[in-house]
Write a protein that holds these residues in place. Structure first.
Motif, short mmCIF file in Angstrom:
data_model
loop_
_atom_site.label_atom_id
_atom_site.label_comp_id
_atom_site.label_asym_id
_atom_site.label_seq_id
_atom_site.Cartn_x
_atom_site.Cartn_y
_atom_site.Cartn_z
N SER A 181 -17.52 -78.64 -83.45
CA SER A 181 -18.00 -77.27 -83.59
C SER A 181 -19.40 -77.14 -82.98
O SER A 181 -19.75 -76.09 -82.47
CB SER A 181 -18.00 -76.85 -85.05
OG SER A 181 -18.70 -77.81 -85.81
N ASP A 228 -18.86 -76.32 -79.54
CA ASP A 228 -18.40 -74.96 -79.33
C ASP A 228 -19.52 -73.93 -79.44
O ASP A 228 -19.54 -72.96 -78.71
CB ASP A 228 -17.31 -74.61 -80.36
CG ASP A 228 -16.01 -75.31 -80.02
OD1 ASP A 228 -15.11 -75.30 -80.85
OD2 ASP A 228 -15.94 -75.87 -78.91
N THR A 229 -20.45 -74.17 -80.36
CA THR A 229 -21.47 -73.15 -80.56
C THR A 229 -22.65 -73.30 -79.61
O THR A 229 -23.39 -72.38 -79.41
CB THR A 229 -22.00 -73.18 -82.00
OG1 THR A 229 -22.35 -74.53 -82.29
CG2 THR A 229 -20.96 -72.69 -82.98
N GLU A 232 -22.68 -73.77 -76.45
CA GLU A 232 -22.28 -73.72 -75.05
C GLU A 232 -23.33 -73.12 -74.14
O GLU A 232 -23.32 -73.33 -72.95
CB GLU A 232 -20.98 -72.95 -74.91
CG GLU A 232 -19.80 -73.86 -75.25
CD GLU A 232 -18.50 -73.14 -75.11
OE1 GLU A 232 -18.52 -71.93 -74.87
OE2 GLU A 232 -17.47 -73.80 -75.24
N VAL A 253 -19.46 -78.69 -69.50
CA VAL A 253 -19.72 -77.76 -70.60
C VAL A 253 -20.38 -76.51 -70.07
O VAL A 253 -20.06 -75.39 -70.45
CB VAL A 253 -20.60 -78.44 -71.67
CG1 VAL A 253 -20.93 -77.45 -72.76
CG2 VAL A 253 -19.86 -79.63 -72.25
N ALA A 296 -19.07 -72.69 -70.46
CA ALA A 296 -19.88 -71.66 -71.08
C ALA A 296 -19.98 -70.45 -70.16
O ALA A 296 -19.82 -69.31 -70.57
CB ALA A 296 -21.28 -72.20 -71.36
N ASP A 333 -16.73 -68.52 -70.18
CA ASP A 333 -16.44 -67.81 -71.41
C ASP A 333 -17.31 -66.58 -71.53
O ASP A 333 -16.89 -65.54 -72.00
CB ASP A 333 -16.69 -68.73 -72.62
CG ASP A 333 -15.57 -69.76 -72.74
OD1 ASP A 333 -14.58 -69.59 -72.00
OD2 ASP A 333 -15.69 -70.69 -73.52
N GLY A 357 -14.01 -74.84 -75.11
CA GLY A 357 -14.23 -73.84 -76.14
C GLY A 357 -12.92 -73.46 -76.80
O GLY A 357 -11.86 -74.01 -76.49
N THR A 359 -9.23 -74.36 -75.46
CA THR A 359 -8.47 -75.35 -76.22
C THR A 359 -7.07 -74.82 -76.51
O THR A 359 -6.07 -75.52 -76.35
CB THR A 359 -9.20 -75.67 -77.54
OG1 THR A 359 -10.47 -76.20 -77.22
CG2 THR A 359 -8.43 -76.66 -78.36
#
Lengths: 441, 269
Positions: free
Chosen positions: A10, A13-14, A16, A24, A28, A31, B183, B187
């Motif tokens: 996690s 994930d946070t 990014e 990564v 990012a 996204d 992310g 995923t």
């Protein structure tokens, strides 16, 4: 909840927006801006879409040849405004044959740069090839000119193969091995020529390579044939891709490219067919231009359309991926160094032909750095995997243009070197800024 | 050590019997048994240093096992190189994906196995096949198959790497931490892709640290601890706590009945 790796996952994930590594960061980016990263690669259907996608590619560091074309236009405007002889037919042809040596050396250097390597030796390898040609074709040995050329090119290729073998089998950096080559082959040149020695070329054919031209009619025939072949290949590919509904460039762009090639060809012939002689009429397309075109075409075919070329790009992009795909890295690299030296050998013969002699004044150190500069200015990446033979042509013309234009203005060699250095710096800075813009956007 | 449980309606694709591997004095794998059935996703879990990577490398042909037997499609095999594994239809998608950023999707999918016609690359036929493979895996998010891999997102890169493996008629696809750098949405996409591989009838072995992913995608779970296989069962036999117990202590007193209603007992020792 499972306690094991969840916190780590996690956290990734946070966080990014604070890229920990390249992958990564890219995730990012995508996204956050779903449309941004791929936007340059939307299937383009019209010319205007293509142009806007090209502009955004430049902004994203995928510059291609657009910046160097703009640079060439700027150079032409500046020098023409300072000296009206710059764009005269005679000077332009002169510029092309001056640039031919840089272009040929850059064509060779591109093989090393594509791998993410460098070859510092090709300047003096060119010199050695020039000496071999001049020596074998001299009255003393009296070989036919073509045999002298073949032997010189083979020796140059063999030198590259040996250096490449040392680099790949012993696992040494190409910088060091080819630096040793730079020193060593300069020594060999001095040894053969003697201190301050000069080796004249007696063969007329060899001297004509860089100094003579084909007849104006032959110039038209050759250029029209070349443009026709280019147009036929391009149109056939576009038609086939469209028929099989594959990815293809927009039709208007294909026509635009063909029109561009035709205009360039016509201008080239018109310029070179104008009388540029002072005492006796001199006209026609120089042989050296055709030789450069032949090398560019052959290497474009090899790099763009064959397995070998694909592997050169793959090794430069990600050697480990290529190795896992079954590519033999050592073989690919060794051949690339051999091809680099082979091409440099041709450059050396043209250099000797232009001066009608080989002498110890040949500065292979400066030549190789000009070759690297030409390739990079033309758009080839220093980090491997990106570059095309056409980049060597454009970059070589830029370097020759600066040299020639400042020579016309009577500017000293010192200033010329400074300006050439600044142009190279500008090219690399533009490239790096564009690259940075891409990753931190 | 539990006997591998064979599902009545499935065929065993790969079976390992008592595979051991040592690196000098360090015994990385000790008498490991593993069964990978067709058309199922098998998850391999274990703490760091449990031997997951060593085991995968033995199957991918990068290491050869010191002792033990490997049976692929009912035949005893010896794997000496990654090429041997690829020839049998065992394809591995490594964590670093092994893609060339400067090449486009088609060029990456065919890297090392390009098709040629009259000595020149047959781009049209390669593009056609790459397109078909991506479509069959329902990978529809890429805008153009001719865009360089550098412009793809992490999930899309993973999809390209998987498609590359599948295109070469893989029977077994091994994936090493496929979601580690992704992310949430990415995923999701990769896990869907893994399920589709199994639905196509391929055997899939997936290494993952992420329990959410494992329980979401796996049909079977195999747990390694200190080089030994401590459990391999249908996913219904486990819950998260059992897996963690097995990974850390090698046994668990819990049963999955507490965690899920299927009530199948776990058979760990």
């Amino acid at each position: 909840m499972a306690p094991n790796m969840q916190p780590y996952e996690s956290a990734l994930d946070t966080n990014e927006n604070q890229p920990k590594d390249d992958i990564v960061a890219k995730v990012a980016e995508d996204d956050a801006l779903p449309a941004a990263a791929g936007a340059n690669y939307v299937e383009v259907n019209t010319l205007s879409e293509y142009i806007s996608s090209s502009i955004s590619k430049v902004k994203n560091g995928d510059s291609g040849i657009l910046p160097v074309l703009v640079g060439l236009i700027i150079i032409a405007i500046i020098f023409q405004s300072l000296n009206s002889n710059f764009l005269s037919a005679g000077n332009l042809v002169n510029l092309l044959s001056q640039g031919a040596v840089y272009i040929m050396l850059a064509l060779g250097e591109i093989y090393a740069l594509l791998l993410g390597e460098i070859d510092l030796s090709i300047g003096y390898v060119a010199g050695v090839a020039g000496i071999i040609t001049a020596q074998l074709a001299s009255a003393q040995h009296n070989w036919p000119w073509w045999a002298a050329i073949i032997v010189a090119l083979l020796v140059a290729g063999a030198i590259g193969a040996i250096q490449g073998t040392i680099i790949t089998r012993v696992g040494l950096p190409s910088f060091v091995v080819t630096l040793a080559g730079l020193l060593g082959w300069q020594g060999v040149m001095l040894l053969i020529l003697g201190n301050g020695g000069t080796l004249p070329i007696s063969s007329n054919v060899l001297n004509d390579l860089a100094n003579a031209s084909i007849t104006p009619t032959a110039g038209w025939i050759v250029i029209i044939a070349l443009v026709a072949v280019y147009a036929a290949i391009t149109l056939a590919r576009e038609f086939r891709q469209r028929k099989n509904s594959l990815h293809h460039t927009p039709a208007s762009l294909v026509y635009f490219k063909i029109a561009g090639a035709a205009i360039a060809g016509v201008v080239l012939v018109l310029i070179s067919n104008a009388n540029r002689g002072v005492l006796v009429p001199i006209e026609g397309l120089p042989w050296v231009v055709l030789i450069v075109i032949a090398f560019v075409a052959a290497w474009s075919l090899l790099l763009g359309r064959t397995k070998y070329g694909r592997y050169v790009y793959a090794v430069g992009g990600n050697g480990e991926a290529a190795r896992r795909g079954g590519v033999n890295l050592a073989v690919i690299k060794t051949i690339a160094f051999a091809l680099a030296s082979f091409t440099a050998g041709a450059a050396g013969i043209l250099y000797a032909s232009r001066l009608r002699s080989v002498s110890t004044s040949l500065d292979g150190g400066t030549l190789v750095l000009y070759a690297v500069a030409a390739a990079v200015i033309g758009g080839t990446s220093l980090f491997g995997g990106k570059g095309k033979p056409i980049h060597a042509v454009l970059g070589g013309i830029v370097i020759a243009g600066i040299d020639n234009g400042m020579g016309l203005l009577g500017i000293s060699a010192a200033l010329r070197l400074i300006v050439t250095g600044l142009v190279l710096l500008a090219a690399v800075v533009i490239d790096a800024l564009a690259r940075r813009g891409k990753t931190t956007r | 050590m539990p006997e591998s449980q064979t599902m009545a309606n499935s065929h065993e694709l790969l079976e390992l019997y008592k595979v051991s591997k040592s690196f000098g004095p360090v015994q990385s794998l000790a008498d490991v048994d593993l069964t990978i059935p067709l058309a199922k996703v098998t998850a391999l879990v274990g703490d760091n240093g449990a031997g997951k990577s060593s085991l995968v490398k033995c199957i991918a042909g990068i290491h050869s096992a010191d002792s033990g037997e490997i049976v692929f499609e009912g035949k005893h095999i010896k794997l000496k190189s990654p090429r041997d594994a690829a020839d049998l239809g065992i394809e591995t998608v490594y964590q670093d994906l092994a893609l060339c950023d400067n090449l486009d999707i088609v060029q990456n999918m065919f890297l090392g196995r390009e098709r040629t016609r009259k000595g020149l690359l047959d781009e049209d036929s390669m593009e056609q096949s790459a397109k078909e493979t991506l479509a069959s895996l329902s990978v529809t998010t890429v805008r153009s198959i001719r865009q360089p891999v550098a412009s793809l997102s992490g999930g899309q890169r993973q999809a390209v790497a998987v498609a590359k493996a599948v295109m070469w008629n893989a029977k077994l696809v091994i994936m090493d931490e496929p979601t580690a750098a992704l992310g949430v949405a990415q995923t999701r996409m990769v896990l869907d892709l893994v399920r589709r591989l199994a639905e196509r009838g391929l055997g899939v072995l997936i290494i993952s640290h992420n329990m959410n992913d494992v329980f979401e995608v796996a049909d079977r779970i195999a747990v390694l601890r200190l080089g030994r296989m401590v459990a391999q069962e249908d996913v219904k036999a486990f819950d998260r706590q059992i897996i963690v117990d097995l990974m850390t202590t090698g046994s668990s007193t819990r049963t999955a009945a507490k965690a899920n209603s299927h009530g199948i007992e776990s058979k760990e020792n």
